[in-house]
Design a protein around this motif. Structure first.
Motif, PDB file in Angstrom:
ATOM      1  N   SER A   1     -66.857 -42.365  40.916  1.00 17.77           N
ATOM      2  CA  SER A   1     -68.254 -42.411  41.404  1.00 17.77           C
ATOM      3  C   SER A   1     -68.525 -42.413  42.824  1.00 17.77           C
ATOM      4  O   SER A   1     -67.815 -42.736  43.599  1.00 17.77           O
ATOM      5  CB  SER A   1     -68.782 -44.078  41.063  1.00 17.77           C
ATOM      6  OG  SER A   1     -70.145 -44.180  41.188  1.00 17.77           O
ATOM      7  N   PRO A   2     -69.564 -41.807  43.128  1.00 21.88           N
ATOM      8  CA  PRO A   2     -70.058 -41.640  44.629  1.00 21.88           C
ATOM      9  C   PRO A   2     -70.149 -43.152  45.264  1.00 21.88           C
ATOM     10  O   PRO A   2     -70.173 -43.275  46.518  1.00 21.88           O
ATOM     11  CB  PRO A   2     -71.327 -40.612  44.631  1.00 21.88           C
ATOM     12  CG  PRO A   2     -72.013 -41.048  43.401  1.00 21.88           C
ATOM     13  CD  PRO A   2     -70.840 -41.072  42.074  1.00 21.88           C
TER      14      PRO A   2
ATOM     15  N   ALA B   1     -74.656 -33.782  33.332  1.00 21.34           N
ATOM     16  CA  ALA B   1     -74.150 -33.675  34.479  1.00 21.34           C
ATOM     17  C   ALA B   1     -74.699 -34.742  35.523  1.00 21.34           C
ATOM     18  O   ALA B   1     -74.105 -35.407  36.430  1.00 21.34           O
ATOM     19  CB  ALA B   1     -74.056 -32.377  34.978  1.00 21.34           C
TER      20      ALA B   1
ATOM     21  N   CYS C   1     -73.268 -38.076  34.981  1.00 21.48           N
ATOM     22  CA  CYS C   1     -71.868 -38.398  35.519  1.00 21.48           C
ATOM     23  C   CYS C   1     -72.055 -38.248  37.160  1.00 21.48           C
ATOM     24  O   CYS C   1     -71.149 -39.395  37.846  1.00 21.48           O
ATOM     25  CB  CYS C   1     -71.086 -36.952  35.174  1.00 21.48           C
ATOM     26  SG  CYS C   1     -70.659 -36.965  33.261  1.00 21.48           S
ATOM     27  N   LEU C   2     -72.615 -37.488  37.753  1.00 25.34           N
ATOM     28  CA  LEU C   2     -72.613 -37.515  39.178  1.00 25.34           C
ATOM     29  C   LEU C   2     -73.155 -39.092  39.718  1.00 25.34           C
ATOM     30  O   LEU C   2     -72.799 -39.342  40.867  1.00 25.34           O
ATOM     31  CB  LEU C   2     -73.503 -36.435  39.707  1.00 25.34           C
ATOM     32  CG  LEU C   2     -72.871 -34.990  39.552  1.00 25.34           C
ATOM     33  CD1 LEU C   2     -73.821 -33.808  39.956  1.00 25.34           C
ATOM     34  CD2 LEU C   2     -71.796 -34.795  40.426  1.00 25.34           C
TER      35      LEU C   2
ATOM     36  N   PHE D   1     -67.262 -42.436  37.134  1.00 25.74           N
ATOM     37  CA  PHE D   1     -67.036 -41.088  36.412  1.00 25.74           C
ATOM     38  C   PHE D   1     -65.484 -41.106  36.237  1.00 25.74           C
ATOM     39  O   PHE D   1     -64.809 -40.198  36.752  1.00 25.74           O
ATOM     40  CB  PHE D   1     -67.547 -40.044  37.323  1.00 25.74           C
ATOM     41  CG  PHE D   1     -67.488 -38.681  36.913  1.00 25.74           C
ATOM     42  CD1 PHE D   1     -67.448 -38.325  35.615  1.00 25.74           C
ATOM     43  CD2 PHE D   1     -67.988 -37.761  38.021  1.00 25.74           C
ATOM     44  CE1 PHE D   1     -67.472 -37.051  35.180  1.00 25.74           C
ATOM     45  CE2 PHE D   1     -67.560 -36.301  37.160  1.00 25.74           C
ATOM     46  CZ  PHE D   1     -67.603 -36.045  36.247  1.00 25.74           C
TER      47      PHE D   1
ATOM     48  N   SER E   1     -65.216 -35.959  31.981  1.00 28.23           N
ATOM     49  CA  SER E   1     -65.469 -34.325  32.185  1.00 28.23           C
ATOM     50  C   SER E   1     -65.469 -33.557  30.616  1.00 28.23           C
ATOM     51  O   SER E   1     -66.176 -32.655  30.753  1.00 28.23           O
ATOM     52  CB  SER E   1     -64.473 -33.904  32.933  1.00 28.23           C
ATOM     53  OG  SER E   1     -64.556 -34.352  34.231  1.00 28.23           O
TER      54      SER E   1
ATOM     55  N   TRP F   1     -64.299 -25.136  39.173  1.00 33.64           N
ATOM     56  CA  TRP F   1     -64.566 -26.615  38.663  1.00 33.64           C
ATOM     57  C   TRP F   1     -63.406 -27.082  38.037  1.00 33.64           C
ATOM     58  O   TRP F   1     -62.953 -28.316  38.289  1.00 33.64           O
ATOM     59  CB  TRP F   1     -65.761 -26.611  37.629  1.00 33.64           C
ATOM     60  CG  TRP F   1     -65.858 -28.123  36.919  1.00 33.64           C
ATOM     61  CD1 TRP F   1     -65.890 -29.289  37.310  1.00 33.64           C
ATOM     62  CD2 TRP F   1     -66.019 -28.088  35.503  1.00 33.64           C
ATOM     63  NE1 TRP F   1     -66.303 -30.244  36.598  1.00 33.64           N
ATOM     64  CE2 TRP F   1     -66.426 -29.681  35.437  1.00 33.64           C
ATOM     65  CE3 TRP F   1     -66.089 -27.455  34.493  1.00 33.64           C
ATOM     66  CZ2 TRP F   1     -66.337 -30.170  33.975  1.00 33.64           C
ATOM     67  CZ3 TRP F   1     -66.083 -27.854  33.057  1.00 33.64           C
ATOM     68  CH2 TRP F   1     -66.589 -29.425  33.007  1.00 33.64           C
TER      69      TRP F   1
ATOM     70  N   ARG G   1     -64.576 -33.231  43.904  1.00 29.86           N
ATOM     71  CA  ARG G   1     -65.013 -33.034  42.256  1.00 29.86           C
ATOM     72  C   ARG G   1     -66.371 -33.376  42.064  1.00 29.86           C
ATOM     73  O   ARG G   1     -66.943 -32.322  41.264  1.00 29.86           O
ATOM     74  CB  ARG G   1     -64.140 -34.145  41.605  1.00 29.86           C
ATOM     75  CG  ARG G   1     -64.440 -34.101  40.092  1.00 29.86           C
ATOM     76  CD  ARG G   1     -64.009 -35.608  39.473  1.00 29.86           C
ATOM     77  NE  ARG G   1     -63.914 -35.555  38.226  1.00 29.86           N
ATOM     78  CZ  ARG G   1     -64.044 -36.744  37.515  1.00 29.86           C
ATOM     79  NH1 ARG G   1     -64.222 -37.817  37.897  1.00 29.86           N
ATOM     80  NH2 ARG G   1     -63.899 -36.574  35.934  1.00 29.86           N
ATOM     81  N   LEU G   2     -67.015 -33.873  42.877  1.00 29.51           N
ATOM     82  CA  LEU G   2     -68.389 -34.037  42.756  1.00 29.51           C
ATOM     83  C   LEU G   2     -69.133 -32.863  43.139  1.00 29.51           C
ATOM     84  O   LEU G   2     -69.970 -32.401  42.726  1.00 29.51           O
ATOM     85  CB  LEU G   2     -68.954 -35.417  43.426  1.00 29.51           C
ATOM     86  CG  LEU G   2     -68.542 -36.738  42.846  1.00 29.51           C
ATOM     87  CD1 LEU G   2     -69.254 -37.845  43.914  1.00 29.51           C
ATOM     88  CD2 LEU G   2     -69.007 -37.061  41.421  1.00 29.51           C
TER      89      LEU G   2
ATOM     90  N   LEU H   1     -68.944 -30.003  40.546  1.00 27.78           N
ATOM     91  CA  LEU H   1     -69.901 -30.114  39.543  1.00 27.78           C
ATOM     92  C   LEU H   1     -71.167 -30.018  39.823  1.00 27.78           C
ATOM     93  O   LEU H   1     -72.033 -29.309  39.181  1.00 27.78           O
ATOM     94  CB  LEU H   1     -69.545 -31.534  38.919  1.00 27.78           C
ATOM     95  CG  LEU H   1     -70.645 -32.006  37.799  1.00 27.78           C
ATOM     96  CD1 LEU H   1     -70.468 -31.012  36.624  1.00 27.78           C
ATOM     97  CD2 LEU H   1     -70.478 -33.380  37.178  1.00 27.78           C
ATOM     98  N   ALA H   2     -71.485 -30.502  41.213  1.00 28.39           N
ATOM     99  CA  ALA H   2     -72.812 -30.233  41.791  1.00 28.39           C
ATOM    100  C   ALA H   2     -73.268 -28.719  41.848  1.00 28.39           C
ATOM    101  O   ALA H   2     -74.408 -28.128  41.569  1.00 28.39           O
ATOM    102  CB  ALA H   2     -73.115 -30.816  43.045  1.00 28.39           C
TER     103      ALA H   2
END
Length: 481
Positions: free
Chosen positions: A300-301, A362, A365-366, A371, A376, A396, A433-434, A437-438
């Motif tokens: 997680s951010p 997405a 998840c972001l 996460f 994924s 990715w 990873r983030l 996906l972004a």
């Protein structure tokens, strides 16, 4: 802001024509994707006559997809060999990246003593379908907490997850339509099957969600709703597929089939959850309570503040309090839902169903409080349908593989500091990873805003997975002045 019917957009995005039969021949990836075409030189070059309509059965999409999926899941099982041979113990299961929820949960819960998924003081913290599946797998494993019991449970679970992976890939091929059925290679060849496929039972929920999407694409709204309801009862994220369907039905003004699917999904969810809720409300609601009041989890951010504190040498780094993590996640989720909803109504042409579903999942998840690596898998089928371009998927996958290796070493450091991955390096892998996906999200948004860039619509198709929405004219468009 105004509403109304828009002027015809650029070529390839205008009002759709009446639904017609799709082209007969599946489109090989090497015919449409430059990366796939270049990579095909390793195996003899771009597709030729053997992939034509008269090709032998073994060279057609479904047999190839099934074979490749089986091979990758088998590789995933092989990657767990160290733990399977020596047992799932800490820190070895993290150092060797062979951790799996299956044997750990089996022996640490009441399942290994023959207890049910709920009740008797047992709560797996899982939605009902997943909890019931975990219990059913336990029926073929021996009782006890030893290595033999763990191994037998893992083996039985691996067979179930292989079936789930096959269902997922076949469902993606069906949802993509005959012309784009080879797009399912992006799932069948995904390293996510090797890395995360056997980490948990998430693939079962992914299979149900993918099958529901395939049935919707085949104009089976009732059956699609029933499967999507079961999917929500297995993993919570498929509710976002229903939200995507509702947003697109609003754009197209076609509610009859969508309403049937939404009602059937709600009925299926209630039918599955009600008996468990009535029998043991406390145990049943554990997975719902887990969403609120939890600290930031791996991936997680919102874990970054804690990682910064650790990198600065704080021995008691706590990061954001759980209440703040929950509040931030809920607010950002709601904001993302509004943004995606506006994009659906504002785009020059109604987006495809997989595009909207991918954006919603997405974003979940972001921006979520956790996460995990297995999450994924939720994205893999949707990403294949929303963005069938190999370059973006390869980037990715590389980020996912790097993170997968790093997160287990970081977790191992919680019990064995000598083997720990430094928090600053783990933070870099998390951000990588983030960011990957972004990037997928940004590419999908760009294709929604400029539909002529969409590889699917470039083939003259509209929305093969759209079911009743495929080639439907727009009824509501929002223009922002």
């Amino acid at each position: 802001m105004s509403t109304g019917t828009p002027a015809p957009p650029p070529t390839g995005t205008g009002s759709p024509e009446p639904r017609t039969a799709e082209p007969v021949a599946p489109l090989p990836p090497t015919a449409a994707d430059p990366v796939a075409r270049a990579a095909s030189e390793v195996i003899g070059g771009p597709a030729g006559r053997r992939l034509a309509p008269q090709a032998p059965r073994w060279a057609r999409p479904l047999p190839v997809l099934v074979a490749l999926t089986t091979v990758l899941v088998a590789l995933g099982a092989a990657s767990k060999h160290h733990c399977r041979a020596r047992g799932w113990s800490t820190p070895d299961q993290f150092v060797h990246a062979c951790y799996s929820d299956l044997p750990v949960v089996y022996t640490s819960s009441g399942l290994s003593q023959g207890l049910g998924p709920y009740g008797d003081g047992v709560s797996l913290g899982q939605p009902p379908v997943t909890a019931a599946l975990a219990w059913l797998i336990g029926l073929v494993a021996p009782r006890g907490t030893g290595a033999d019991a763990q191994r037998a449970y893992f083996d039985a679970g691996a067979v179930v997850l292989l079936v789930a992976a096959l269902v997922t890939v076949v469902a993606v091929a069906l949802a993509a339509g005959r012309r784009r059925s080879w797009d399912a290679l992006l799932v069948a060849l995904s390293p996510l099957l090797v890395l995360s496929g056997l980490v948990s039972l998430d693939l079962a929920g992914v299979a149900l969600a993918s099958a529901g999407l395939a049935l919707w694409a085949r104009w089976r709204p009732l059956a699609a709703g029933l499967l999507l309801g079961l999917a929500v009862a297995a993993r919570t994220y498929p509710v976002l597929l229903l939200v995507a369907l509702a947003l697109l039905a609003l754009r197209a003004g076609r509610w009859r089939a969508a309403g049937t699917t939404l009602a059937a999904a709600a009925a299926a969810w209630v039918a599955v959850n009600a008996p468990f809720a009535l029998a043991d409300a406390q145990g049943w609601s554990a997975y719902l309570r887990d969403v609120a009041g939890r600290s930031a989890g791996y991936g997680s951010p919102w874990l970054l503040p804690q990682l910064v504190e650790r990198a600065a040498g704080s021995p008691d780094a706590t990061g954001l309090p759980p209440s703040a993590v929950t509040a931030i996640a809920l607010c950002t989720w709601f904001a993302w839902l509004l943004l995606v909803g506006l994009l659906v109504l504002w785009a020059p042409r109604r987006p495809r169903l997989p595009q909207v579903a991918f954006l919603l999942v997405a974003g979940c998840c972001l921006l979520g409080p956790a996460f995990p690596v297995q999450a994924s898998l939720w994205l893999a089928p949707l990403a294949a349908l929303a963005l069938p371009r190999w370059r973006e998927h390869l980037l990715w996958w590389a980020a996912e593989a790097a993170y997968f290796a790093g997160v287990w070493l970081f977790i191992a450091g919680q019990s064995t500091p000598a083997r720990a991955l430094p928090p600053e390096l783990y933070a870099v892998l998390l951000l990588l990873r983030l960011a990957a996906l972004a990037h997928l999200v940004l590419v999908v948004v760009r294709q929604v805003r400029s539909p002529w860039r969409d590889p699917v619509r470039a083939e003259g198709l509209d929305d093969p997975a759209g079911g009743d929405l495929d080639r439907a004219p727009d009824a509501l468009v929002v223009r922002v002045a």
